[in-house]
Design a protein around this motif. Structure first.
Motif, mmCIF file in Angstrom:
data_model
loop_
_atom_site.group_PDB
_atom_site.id
_atom_site.type_symbol
_atom_site.label_atom_id
_atom_site.label_comp_id
_atom_site.label_asym_id
_atom_site.label_seq_id
_atom_site.Cartn_x
_atom_site.Cartn_y
_atom_site.Cartn_z
ATOM 1 N N ARG A 102 51.194 0.400 49.135
ATOM 2 C CA ARG A 102 51.812 0.309 47.825
ATOM 3 C C ARG A 102 53.045 -1.039 48.330
ATOM 4 O O ARG A 102 53.184 -1.963 47.473
ATOM 5 C CB ARG A 102 52.750 1.247 47.539
ATOM 6 N N ARG A 103 53.528 -0.911 49.476
ATOM 7 C CA ARG A 103 54.542 -2.082 49.643
ATOM 8 C C ARG A 103 53.764 -3.346 49.833
ATOM 9 O O ARG A 103 54.382 -4.192 49.706
ATOM 10 C CB ARG A 103 55.401 -1.684 51.064
ATOM 11 N N ARG A 104 52.672 -3.303 50.535
ATOM 12 C CA ARG A 104 52.029 -4.585 50.881
ATOM 13 C C ARG A 104 51.509 -5.357 49.704
ATOM 14 O O ARG A 104 51.802 -6.518 49.525
ATOM 15 C CB ARG A 104 50.743 -4.120 51.563
ATOM 16 N N THR A 105 51.128 -4.536 48.320
ATOM 17 C CA THR A 105 50.732 -5.264 47.286
ATOM 18 C C THR A 105 51.979 -5.312 46.206
ATOM 19 O O THR A 105 51.736 -6.646 45.868
ATOM 20 C CB THR A 105 49.780 -4.333 46.571
ATOM 21 N N GLN A 106 52.923 -4.769 46.180
ATOM 22 C CA GLN A 106 53.901 -5.063 45.456
ATOM 23 C C GLN A 106 55.130 -5.773 45.864
ATOM 24 O O GLN A 106 55.566 -6.601 45.005
ATOM 25 C CB GLN A 106 54.799 -3.450 44.969
ATOM 26 N N SER A 107 55.203 -6.026 46.989
ATOM 27 C CA SER A 107 56.318 -6.849 47.608
ATOM 28 C C SER A 107 55.438 -8.134 48.697
ATOM 29 O O SER A 107 56.478 -8.988 49.059
ATOM 30 C CB SER A 107 57.043 -5.930 48.766
ATOM 31 N N SER A 108 54.318 -8.274 48.421
ATOM 32 C CA SER A 108 53.598 -9.247 49.219
ATOM 33 C C SER A 108 54.175 -9.342 50.696
ATOM 34 O O SER A 108 54.195 -10.610 51.160
ATOM 35 C CB SER A 108 53.675 -10.737 48.833
ATOM 36 N N GLU A 164 54.697 -5.543 58.661
ATOM 37 C CA GLU A 164 56.099 -5.270 58.146
ATOM 38 C C GLU A 164 55.833 -4.159 57.049
ATOM 39 O O GLU A 164 56.865 -3.391 56.915
ATOM 40 C CB GLU A 164 56.794 -6.736 57.182
ATOM 41 N N ALA A 165 54.901 -4.119 56.151
ATOM 42 C CA ALA A 165 54.622 -3.034 55.195
ATOM 43 C C ALA A 165 54.728 -1.830 55.898
ATOM 44 O O ALA A 165 55.260 -0.631 55.702
ATOM 45 C CB ALA A 165 53.225 -3.470 54.375
ATOM 46 N N LEU A 166 53.833 -1.779 57.323
ATOM 47 C CA LEU A 166 53.664 -0.463 57.967
ATOM 48 C C LEU A 166 55.014 -0.066 58.645
ATOM 49 O O LEU A 166 55.443 1.183 58.647
ATOM 50 C CB LEU A 166 52.858 -0.825 59.321
ATOM 51 N N ARG A 167 55.871 -1.210 59.185
ATOM 52 C CA ARG A 167 57.090 -0.985 59.669
ATOM 53 C C ARG A 167 58.079 -0.088 58.625
ATOM 54 O O ARG A 167 58.600 0.829 58.715
ATOM 55 C CB ARG A 167 57.964 -2.167 60.249
ATOM 56 N N LEU A 169 59.628 7.162 56.113
ATOM 57 C CA LEU A 169 59.093 8.488 56.615
ATOM 58 C C LEU A 169 59.930 9.121 57.760
ATOM 59 O O LEU A 169 60.210 10.035 57.753
ATOM 60 C CB LEU A 169 57.563 8.326 57.222
ATOM 61 N N ALA A 170 60.518 8.135 58.717
ATOM 62 C CA ALA A 170 61.377 8.681 59.363
ATOM 63 C C ALA A 170 62.774 9.108 59.288
ATOM 64 O O ALA A 170 63.561 9.940 59.639
ATOM 65 C CB ALA A 170 61.401 7.588 60.763
ATOM 66 N N SER A 171 62.993 8.529 57.753
ATOM 67 C CA SER A 171 64.143 9.042 57.430
ATOM 68 C C SER A 171 64.203 10.199 56.579
ATOM 69 O O SER A 171 65.386 10.705 56.375
ATOM 70 C CB SER A 171 64.914 7.761 56.194
ATOM 71 N N GLN A 172 63.356 10.713 56.495
ATOM 72 C CA GLN A 172 63.032 12.146 55.688
ATOM 73 C C GLN A 172 63.311 13.427 56.680
ATOM 74 O O GLN A 172 62.471 13.153 57.692
ATOM 75 C CB GLN A 172 61.670 12.199 54.933
ATOM 76 N N PRO A 173 63.962 14.322 56.535
ATOM 77 C CA PRO A 173 64.340 15.320 57.466
ATOM 78 C C PRO A 173 62.773 15.982 57.852
ATOM 79 O O PRO A 173 62.689 16.312 59.163
ATOM 80 C CB PRO A 173 65.225 16.360 56.905
ATOM 81 N N ARG A 174 62.026 16.229 57.172
ATOM 82 C CA ARG A 174 60.805 16.793 57.227
ATOM 83 C C ARG A 174 59.775 16.152 58.099
ATOM 84 O O ARG A 174 59.127 16.875 58.814
ATOM 85 C CB ARG A 174 60.036 17.259 55.671
ATOM 86 N N TYR A 194 54.905 12.473 63.248
ATOM 87 C CA TYR A 194 54.483 11.926 61.797
ATOM 88 C C TYR A 194 54.446 10.485 61.625
ATOM 89 O O TYR A 194 53.479 10.065 60.479
ATOM 90 C CB TYR A 194 55.743 12.521 60.826
ATOM 91 N N TRP A 195 54.967 9.637 62.259
ATOM 92 C CA TRP A 195 54.958 8.140 61.961
ATOM 93 C C TRP A 195 54.676 7.291 63.038
ATOM 94 O O TRP A 195 54.413 6.039 62.956
ATOM 95 C CB TRP A 195 56.494 7.703 61.170
ATOM 96 N N ALA A 196 54.654 7.644 64.137
ATOM 97 C CA ALA A 196 54.422 6.611 65.404
ATOM 98 C C ALA A 196 53.136 6.527 65.723
ATOM 99 O O ALA A 196 52.863 5.559 66.532
ATOM 100 C CB ALA A 196 55.451 7.103 66.714
ATOM 101 N N PRO A 197 52.016 7.347 65.687
ATOM 102 C CA PRO A 197 50.843 7.074 66.204
ATOM 103 C C PRO A 197 49.952 6.112 65.598
ATOM 104 O O PRO A 197 48.898 5.777 66.332
ATOM 105 C CB PRO A 197 50.142 8.273 65.989
ATOM 106 N N PHE A 198 50.423 5.337 64.678
ATOM 107 C CA PHE A 198 49.814 4.102 64.251
ATOM 108 C C PHE A 198 49.916 2.775 64.613
ATOM 109 O O PHE A 198 51.080 2.575 64.844
ATOM 110 C CB PHE A 198 49.958 4.188 62.637
ATOM 111 N N VAL A 199 49.019 2.015 64.742
ATOM 112 C CA VAL A 199 49.055 0.654 65.265
ATOM 113 C C VAL A 199 48.046 -0.231 64.389
ATOM 114 O O VAL A 199 47.015 0.207 64.128
ATOM 115 C CB VAL A 199 48.529 0.491 66.784
ATOM 116 N N LEU A 200 48.326 -1.449 64.328
ATOM 117 C CA LEU A 200 47.590 -2.134 63.666
ATOM 118 C C LEU A 200 46.622 -3.140 64.592
ATOM 119 O O LEU A 200 47.201 -3.532 65.724
ATOM 120 C CB LEU A 200 48.373 -3.334 62.750
ATOM 121 N N MET A 201 45.273 -3.339 64.457
ATOM 122 C CA MET A 201 44.615 -4.075 65.170
ATOM 123 C C MET A 201 43.883 -5.345 64.528
ATOM 124 O O MET A 201 43.996 -5.154 63.309
ATOM 125 C CB MET A 201 43.671 -3.039 65.721
#
Length: 63
Positions: free
Chosen positions: A21-27, A32-35, A41-46, A52-59
């Protein structure tokens, strides 16, 4: 996008949806969209734990 860790289905779906959503709406670039999606996600208590948010990398091309 890749991961070598186990991931939670619901938070992963939320992260991916937010990233695209960030990638398409904000170009934004892919990285940067992943970051920004990870920060959101990290700012939500749950989902603040890195599990929940760290295991992803772009290749490949990050642009």
């Amino acid at each position: 996008m890749a991961t070598l860790w186990k991931v939670a289905d619901s938070s992963t779906a939320s992260l991916m949806g937010d990233m695209y959503r960030r990638r398409t709406q904000s170009s934004l670039s892919k990285i940067e969209a992943l970051r920004q999606a990870q920060i959101a996600l990290a700012s939500q208590p749950r989902t603040s734990h890195p599990f929940y948010w760290a295991p992803f990398v772009l290749m490949g091309n990050w642009r």
